[in-house]
Design a protein around this motif. Structure first.
Motif, PDB file in Angstrom:
ATOM      1  N   THR A 101      39.534   5.029 -45.979  1.00  0.00           N
ATOM      2  CA  THR A 101      40.640   5.610 -45.229  1.00  0.00           C
ATOM      3  C   THR A 101      41.920   5.273 -45.958  1.00  0.00           C
ATOM      4  OG1 THR A 101      40.869   3.592 -43.929  1.00  0.00           O
ATOM      5  CG2 THR A 101      39.468   5.320 -43.000  1.00  0.00           C
ATOM      6  N   GLY A 102      43.063   5.791 -45.522  1.00  0.00           N
ATOM      7  CA  GLY A 102      44.325   5.395 -46.126  1.00  0.00           C
ATOM      8  C   GLY A 102      45.266   6.560 -46.322  1.00  0.00           C
ATOM      9  N   THR A 103      46.428   6.234 -46.903  1.00  0.00           N
ATOM     10  CA  THR A 103      47.440   7.250 -47.158  1.00  0.00           C
ATOM     11  C   THR A 103      47.898   7.135 -48.600  1.00  0.00           C
ATOM     12  OG1 THR A 103      49.098   5.723 -46.280  1.00  0.00           O
ATOM     13  CG2 THR A 103      48.181   7.331 -44.762  1.00  0.00           C
ATOM     14  N   SER A 104      49.201   7.211 -48.850  1.00  0.00           N
ATOM     15  CA  SER A 104      49.722   7.236 -50.212  1.00  0.00           C
ATOM     16  C   SER A 104      49.605   5.880 -50.886  1.00  0.00           C
ATOM     17  CB  SER A 104      51.190   7.658 -50.190  1.00  0.00           C
ATOM     18  OG  SER A 104      51.763   7.496 -51.463  1.00  0.00           O
ATOM     19  N   SER A 105      49.384   5.875 -52.221  1.00  0.00           N
ATOM     20  CA  SER A 105      49.319   4.642 -52.991  1.00  0.00           C
ATOM     21  C   SER A 105      50.680   4.212 -53.504  1.00  0.00           C
ATOM     22  CB  SER A 105      48.361   4.803 -54.181  1.00  0.00           C
ATOM     23  OG  SER A 105      48.888   5.738 -55.099  1.00  0.00           O
ATOM     24  N   ASP A 106      51.727   4.993 -53.242  1.00  0.00           N
ATOM     25  CA  ASP A 106      53.042   4.656 -53.764  1.00  0.00           C
ATOM     26  C   ASP A 106      53.567   3.347 -53.207  1.00  0.00           C
ATOM     27  OD1 ASP A 106      54.186   8.110 -53.814  1.00  0.00           O
ATOM     28  OD2 ASP A 106      52.972   6.961 -55.216  1.00  0.00           O
ATOM     29  N   ASP A 107      53.128   2.943 -52.020  1.00  0.00           N
ATOM     30  CA  ASP A 107      53.574   1.689 -51.424  1.00  0.00           C
ATOM     31  C   ASP A 107      52.611   0.552 -51.730  1.00  0.00           C
ATOM     32  OD1 ASP A 107      51.441   2.478 -49.925  1.00  0.00           O
ATOM     33  OD2 ASP A 107      52.490   2.470 -47.993  1.00  0.00           O
ATOM     34  N   ARG A 108      51.775   0.737 -52.741  1.00  0.00           N
ATOM     35  CA  ARG A 108      50.840  -0.264 -53.236  1.00  0.00           C
ATOM     36  C   ARG A 108      49.731  -0.574 -52.238  1.00  0.00           C
ATOM     37  NH1 ARG A 108      51.795  -1.205 -58.673  1.00  0.00           N
ATOM     38  NH2 ARG A 108      51.157  -3.382 -58.509  1.00  0.00           N
ATOM     39  N   ARG A 109      49.497   0.302 -51.294  1.00  0.00           N
ATOM     40  CA  ARG A 109      48.344   0.125 -50.436  1.00  0.00           C
ATOM     41  C   ARG A 109      47.079   0.382 -51.242  1.00  0.00           C
ATOM     42  NH1 ARG A 109      50.095   3.121 -44.765  1.00  0.00           N
ATOM     43  NH2 ARG A 109      51.850   1.729 -44.275  1.00  0.00           N
ATOM     44  N   PRO A 110      45.994  -0.308 -50.910  1.00  0.00           N
ATOM     45  CA  PRO A 110      44.798  -0.195 -51.745  1.00  0.00           C
ATOM     46  C   PRO A 110      44.117   1.154 -51.642  1.00  0.00           C
ATOM     47  CG  PRO A 110      44.346  -1.513 -49.793  1.00  0.00           C
ATOM     48  CD  PRO A 110      45.829  -1.278 -49.811  1.00  0.00           C
ATOM     49  N   LEU A 111      43.683   1.670 -52.785  1.00  0.00           N
ATOM     50  CA  LEU A 111      42.785   2.811 -52.806  1.00  0.00           C
ATOM     51  C   LEU A 111      41.371   2.355 -52.467  1.00  0.00           C
ATOM     52  CD1 LEU A 111      43.987   4.358 -56.182  1.00  0.00           C
ATOM     53  CD2 LEU A 111      44.651   5.095 -53.897  1.00  0.00           C
ATOM     54  N   VAL A 112      41.007   1.221 -53.051  1.00  0.00           N
ATOM     55  CA  VAL A 112      39.690   0.617 -52.857  1.00  0.00           C
ATOM     56  C   VAL A 112      39.859  -0.885 -52.963  1.00  0.00           C
ATOM     57  CG1 VAL A 112      37.370   0.340 -53.858  1.00  0.00           C
ATOM     58  CG2 VAL A 112      38.415   2.593 -53.798  1.00  0.00           C
ATOM     59  N   SER A 113      39.068  -1.643 -52.213  1.00  0.00           N
ATOM     60  CA  SER A 113      39.068  -3.097 -52.336  1.00  0.00           C
ATOM     61  C   SER A 113      37.731  -3.557 -52.893  1.00  0.00           C
ATOM     62  CB  SER A 113      39.330  -3.769 -50.977  1.00  0.00           C
ATOM     63  OG  SER A 113      40.661  -3.522 -50.562  1.00  0.00           O
ATOM     64  N   LEU A 114      37.793  -4.495 -53.850  1.00  0.00           N
ATOM     65  CA  LEU A 114      36.614  -4.991 -54.538  1.00  0.00           C
ATOM     66  C   LEU A 114      36.449  -6.491 -54.309  1.00  0.00           C
ATOM     67  CD1 LEU A 114      37.310  -3.203 -57.955  1.00  0.00           C
ATOM     68  CD2 LEU A 114      35.929  -2.322 -56.064  1.00  0.00           C
ATOM     69  N   LEU A 115      35.315  -7.014 -54.725  1.00  0.00           N
ATOM     70  CA  LEU A 115      35.040  -8.451 -54.656  1.00  0.00           C
ATOM     71  C   LEU A 115      35.330  -9.012 -53.265  1.00  0.00           C
ATOM     72  CD1 LEU A 115      36.330  -9.755 -58.123  1.00  0.00           C
ATOM     73  CD2 LEU A 115      33.983  -9.247 -57.410  1.00  0.00           C
ATOM     74  N   GLN A 116      34.605  -8.519 -52.302  1.00  0.00           N
ATOM     75  CA  GLN A 116      34.736  -8.958 -50.909  1.00  0.00           C
ATOM     76  C   GLN A 116      36.187  -8.846 -50.422  1.00  0.00           C
ATOM     77  OE1 GLN A 116      32.900 -12.861 -50.811  1.00  0.00           O
ATOM     78  NE2 GLN A 116      30.857 -11.955 -50.621  1.00  0.00           N
ATOM     79  N   ASN A 117      36.791  -7.711 -50.752  1.00  0.00           N
ATOM     80  CA  ASN A 117      38.153  -7.381 -50.316  1.00  0.00           C
ATOM     81  C   ASN A 117      39.215  -8.344 -50.836  1.00  0.00           C
ATOM     82  OD1 ASN A 117      37.430  -5.056 -48.820  1.00  0.00           O
ATOM     83  ND2 ASN A 117      36.783  -6.341 -47.105  1.00  0.00           N
ATOM     84  N   THR A 118      38.979  -8.959 -52.002  1.00  0.00           N
ATOM     85  CA  THR A 118      39.983  -9.857 -52.574  1.00  0.00           C
ATOM     86  C   THR A 118      40.777  -9.220 -53.710  1.00  0.00           C
ATOM     87  OG1 THR A 118      38.392 -10.812 -54.139  1.00  0.00           O
ATOM     88  CG2 THR A 118      38.620 -11.903 -51.984  1.00  0.00           C
ATOM     89  N   VAL A 119      40.271  -8.128 -54.255  1.00  0.00           N
ATOM     90  CA  VAL A 119      40.964  -7.421 -55.336  1.00  0.00           C
ATOM     91  C   VAL A 119      41.158  -5.969 -54.925  1.00  0.00           C
ATOM     92  CG1 VAL A 119      40.867  -6.661 -57.735  1.00  0.00           C
ATOM     93  CG2 VAL A 119      40.051  -8.948 -57.123  1.00  0.00           C
ATOM     94  N   ASP A 120      42.401  -5.526 -54.892  1.00  0.00           N
ATOM     95  CA  ASP A 120      42.717  -4.150 -54.522  1.00  0.00           C
ATOM     96  C   ASP A 120      42.947  -3.291 -55.753  1.00  0.00           C
ATOM     97  OD1 ASP A 120      42.587  -4.715 -51.837  1.00  0.00           O
ATOM     98  OD2 ASP A 120      44.757  -4.888 -51.560  1.00  0.00           O
ATOM     99  N   VAL A 121      42.388  -2.097 -55.754  1.00  0.00           N
ATOM    100  CA  VAL A 121      42.760  -1.052 -56.705  1.00  0.00           C
ATOM    101  C   VAL A 121      43.907  -0.276 -56.066  1.00  0.00           C
ATOM    102  CG1 VAL A 121      42.013   1.023 -57.916  1.00  0.00           C
ATOM    103  CG2 VAL A 121      40.422  -0.895 -57.622  1.00  0.00           C
TER     104      VAL A 121
END
Length: 296
Positions: A101-121
């Motif tokens: 789910t989600g919206t725009s990535s311009d505000d640095r919200r994650p596109l995807v989270s990796l490694l048990q949600n500790t690293v955001d793309v």
């Protein structure tokens, strides 16, 4: 900014610390109370993903101790040379069930989270400009770039991952020395470009490893500064040093650029001794010392 479409229907995540498909087992570096591990002669990347400086012939393991300290050897880090195109992006956030789910990535919200949600793309885009992932400097066009943010509490020594497009083409990425609460823009490690209309359909971690102890600048041991093409290293400790390494990365605009971590070997240094080392490509306006290791 040209963003890449990220398919919400087929995002493939690996949310565990172990290697997923590359046959590599993540692990910690060997704690050596601030000293480096014995290394091997190299001409390129070492086993820890770092790159030797031009006057360095031996790779050390990325062992470190002490508190994390990421001060810049030259606080005026200038932006890397490169551009991203214009376009649109679907921003997605992936919980552990794989839905997005989600919206725009311009505000640095994650596109995807990796490694048990500790690293955001937080960004997937095309990049044109300087390419340094293989230790050289060359110009590239339309290379796939991914920006990661480590929002976890652990400092990451290595993370490798794959991005797959809607045609099944695999793009490989490798990032080293990603500290907690820091970001890095990493380029496809082979400089692979993308075609118009590219859609990312899968992101999968293939290997991950953490520092066993927090890396440190060891400012009670080394004073590091320099100018273009030269690194000055002074042993400011009360003892002689048998050997040491200075690790540095490119840094600009609040984030690291490139997955590669460079290192330079100090060799034996007497108390109070200063060495002026010629390092091709080093520029204090582009590079930041990230940690040091030593053996007394």
């Amino acid at each position: 900014m040209k963003k890449i479409i990220l398919s919400a229907a087929a995002v493939s995540l690996c949310l565990i610390f172990a290697a997923c498909s590359a046959g590599k087992t993540p692990g910690n570096t060997t704690p050596t109370d601030g000293s480096t591990a014995s290394g091997q002669n190299i001409t390129g990347q070492s086993e820890d993903g770092t790159k030797a400086g031009k006057n360095d012939t031996t790779a050390a393991g990325t062992n470190a101790s002490g508190d994390k300290n990421t001060h810049n050897t030259d606080e005026s880090a200038s932006a890397h040379t490169g551009t991203t195109g214009s376009g649109t992006s679907q921003s997605t956030e992936s919980p552990t069930d794989g839905t997005v789910t989600g919206t725009s990535s311009d505000d640095r919200r994650p596109l995807v989270s990796l490694l048990q949600n500790t690293v955001d793309v937080v960004d997937v885009s095309e990049y044109s400009g300087r390419f340094t992932e293989n230790g050289t400097v060359q110009e590239v066009k339309n290379v796939l770039a991914v920006t990661l943010v480590n929002k976890g509490t652990q400092d990451i020594r290595l993370i490798e991952f794959e991005v797959t497009d809607d045609n099944g083409t695999v793009y490989n990425f490798s990032a080293t020395t990603l500290f907690s609460e820091s970001a890095v823009k990493v380029l496809e490690k082979n400089g692979k470009s993308v075609s118009s209309g590219f859609t990312a359909k899968g992101i999968k971690v293939t290997a991950a490893a953490y520092f066993s102890e927090k890396p440190s600048l060891n400012e009670n041991i080394f004073k590091v500064d320099g100018f273009k093409g030269v690194i000055n290293i002074t042993n400011v400790s009360d003892d002689d040093i048998k050997d040491g390494y200075i690790y540095y990365k490119e840094y600009a605009d609040g984030e690291y650029f490139g997955g590669i971590t460079y290192r330079i070997k100090t060799g034996e240094m007497k108390q109070g001794e200063t060495k002026q080392l010629s390092v091709s490509g080093f520029d204090p306006s582009l590079h930041r010392t990230v940690f040091t290791t030593y053996v007394k």
